[in-house]
Design a protein around this motif. Sequence first.
Motif, PDB file in Angstrom:
ATOM      1  N   HIS A   1       0.821  -1.211   0.000  1.00  0.00           N
ATOM      2  CA  HIS A   1       0.000   0.000   0.000  1.00  0.00           C
ATOM      3  C   HIS A   1       0.859   1.268   0.000  1.00  0.00           C
ATOM      4  O   HIS A   1       0.476   2.270  -0.609  1.00  0.00           O
ATOM      5  N   VAL A   2       1.987   1.228   0.670  1.00  0.00           N
ATOM      6  CA  VAL A   2       2.913   2.359   0.585  1.00  0.00           C
ATOM      7  C   VAL A   2       3.330   2.580  -0.863  1.00  0.00           C
ATOM      8  O   VAL A   2       3.308   3.712  -1.379  1.00  0.00           O
ATOM      9  N   ASN A   3       3.689   1.502  -1.550  1.00  0.00           N
ATOM     10  CA  ASN A   3       4.167   1.618  -2.926  1.00  0.00           C
ATOM     11  C   ASN A   3       3.071   1.992  -3.909  1.00  0.00           C
ATOM     12  O   ASN A   3       3.344   2.614  -4.941  1.00  0.00           O
ATOM     13  N   LEU A   4       1.837   1.629  -3.601  1.00  0.00           N
ATOM     14  CA  LEU A   4       0.728   1.967  -4.487  1.00  0.00           C
ATOM     15  C   LEU A   4       0.102   3.327  -4.169  1.00  0.00           C
ATOM     16  O   LEU A   4      -0.289   4.061  -5.070  1.00  0.00           O
ATOM     17  N   PHE A   5      -0.003   3.638  -2.856  1.00  0.00           N
ATOM     18  CA  PHE A   5      -0.835   4.774  -2.454  1.00  0.00           C
ATOM     19  C   PHE A   5      -0.116   5.827  -1.607  1.00  0.00           C
ATOM     20  O   PHE A   5      -0.702   6.856  -1.308  1.00  0.00           O
ATOM     21  N   GLY A   6       1.117   5.549  -1.175  1.00  0.00           N
ATOM     22  CA  GLY A   6       1.862   6.602  -0.513  1.00  0.00           C
ATOM     23  C   GLY A   6       2.191   6.373   0.951  1.00  0.00           C
ATOM     24  O   GLY A   6       1.902   5.326   1.539  1.00  0.00           O
ATOM     25  N   LYS A   7       2.796   7.389   1.550  1.00  0.00           N
ATOM     26  CA  LYS A   7       3.421   7.281   2.868  1.00  0.00           C
ATOM     27  C   LYS A   7       2.439   7.170   4.033  1.00  0.00           C
ATOM     28  O   LYS A   7       2.859   6.901   5.158  1.00  0.00           O
ATOM     29  N   SER A   8       1.157   7.371   3.810  1.00  0.00           N
ATOM     30  CA  SER A   8       0.196   7.329   4.921  1.00  0.00           C
ATOM     31  C   SER A   8       0.116   5.939   5.549  1.00  0.00           C
ATOM     32  O   SER A   8      -0.389   5.795   6.669  1.00  0.00           O
ATOM     33  N   TYR A   9       0.621   4.914   4.850  1.00  0.00           N
ATOM     34  CA  TYR A   9       0.601   3.554   5.390  1.00  0.00           C
ATOM     35  C   TYR A   9       1.876   3.196   6.149  1.00  0.00           C
ATOM     36  O   TYR A   9       2.025   2.063   6.603  1.00  0.00           O
ATOM     37  N   LEU A  10       2.791   4.159   6.298  1.00  0.00           N
ATOM     38  CA  LEU A  10       4.062   3.873   6.965  1.00  0.00           C
ATOM     39  C   LEU A  10       3.989   3.755   8.493  1.00  0.00           C
ATOM     40  O   LEU A  10       4.751   2.965   9.071  1.00  0.00           O
ATOM     41  N   PRO A  11       3.153   4.510   9.212  1.00  0.00           N
ATOM     42  CA  PRO A  11       3.207   4.480  10.679  1.00  0.00           C
ATOM     43  C   PRO A  11       3.153   3.093  11.318  1.00  0.00           C
ATOM     44  O   PRO A  11       3.964   2.814  12.214  1.00  0.00           O
ATOM     45  N   PRO A  12       2.256   2.166  10.902  1.00  0.00           N
ATOM     46  CA  PRO A  12       2.279   0.846  11.551  1.00  0.00           C
ATOM     47  C   PRO A  12       3.556   0.060  11.269  1.00  0.00           C
ATOM     48  O   PRO A  12       3.977  -0.757  12.090  1.00  0.00           O
ATOM     49  N   ILE A  13       4.185   0.308  10.127  1.00  0.00           N
ATOM     50  CA  ILE A  13       5.472  -0.330   9.828  1.00  0.00           C
ATOM     51  C   ILE A  13       6.528   0.185  10.794  1.00  0.00           C
ATOM     52  O   ILE A  13       7.292  -0.582  11.396  1.00  0.00           O
ATOM     53  N   GLU A  14       6.569   1.494  10.965  1.00  0.00           N
ATOM     54  CA  GLU A  14       7.561   2.107  11.854  1.00  0.00           C
ATOM     55  C   GLU A  14       7.341   1.674  13.304  1.00  0.00           C
ATOM     56  O   GLU A  14       8.311   1.419  14.033  1.00  0.00           O
ATOM     57  N   ARG A  15       6.086   1.571  13.718  1.00  0.00           N
ATOM     58  CA  ARG A  15       5.799   1.132  15.090  1.00  0.00           C
ATOM     59  C   ARG A  15       6.286  -0.287  15.331  1.00  0.00           C
ATOM     60  O   ARG A  15       6.843  -0.595  16.394  1.00  0.00           O
TER      61      ARG A  15
END
Length: 295
Positions: free
Chosen positions: A273-287
């Motif tokens: 989803h990051v690669n398709l739709f952008g950085k808004s999906y990054l927070p759970p990865i970082e957590r």
Amino acid sequence: MWLGNDQYQFFESILFETLGYSTEVIEVRFVSGGSINTAARVLTPEGTFFVKFNHAEKEDMFEKEVRGLRILRSTKTIHIPQVYGYGKNGGKAYLIQEFVENGGQHPAFWRTFGQSLAKLHAHTHHSFGLDFDNYIGSLEQTNSLNENGIDFFIESRLRPQAGLALYNSLIDYKLYSRMERFFPLLAGLLPNERPALLHGDLWSGNFLINEQGLPSLVDPAPYYGLREAELAFTHLFGGFDDEFYESYADVFPLEPQLEARIPIYNLYPLFVHVNLFGKSYLPPIERLVRRYLGA
């Protein structure tokens, strides 16, 4: 999307290519087709068809989808819409399938769904992966065969998506390097079960209620993988009843404490989803990375 006589001519032309004879298009009604394709319900005297089409940017996308649909359908474990044909016409790639009529949800819908998915996952293979690559959304999905499920998850799922995100400046090198430090931990965090045949993109938008009121699966990205990854993905956006999970476990019991492993498996769809739709999906990865590696 275009409208008018050309629209009807396009549908009549591809139906002729598929059926081998001419049929009249009585009505075209556009329906949800996701973020990549345009989709339509096409009514003819021969019946109702579901048609997806795009501008053929990735010419093999529908060919790979058809191969995946046929693999899943061959298991006879859960309803998969029949494929009538696919091809190219007028610069557009198309796929024609059985149209799934909604018959209203059967009282046994969730129980049947859970049991059927467990039976699908019982289909196994000598290796993880698949004998051809396919797509998840519009992204290429590598299915290189691997005898170890955790290695496959790292090498064919997490590392390619994290690398793509780095290449496109959607993540920085610090996060990518932390992912590389996280990968060796997975052997101690995930059970290395036998390969299971997965739908591969199972969220609430990719199942339908068919004419019998029972589940029908669409838009697959199949491969033989860790079955817990599929169940984890169903939790990412919700929409699955508790009875679904209980019925699954009745047929194919799970290792204890799956709940703790769900965020790990969901790194893959989140990176997609990051690669398709952008950085808004990054927070759970970082957590998750902070949870295992610290600040």
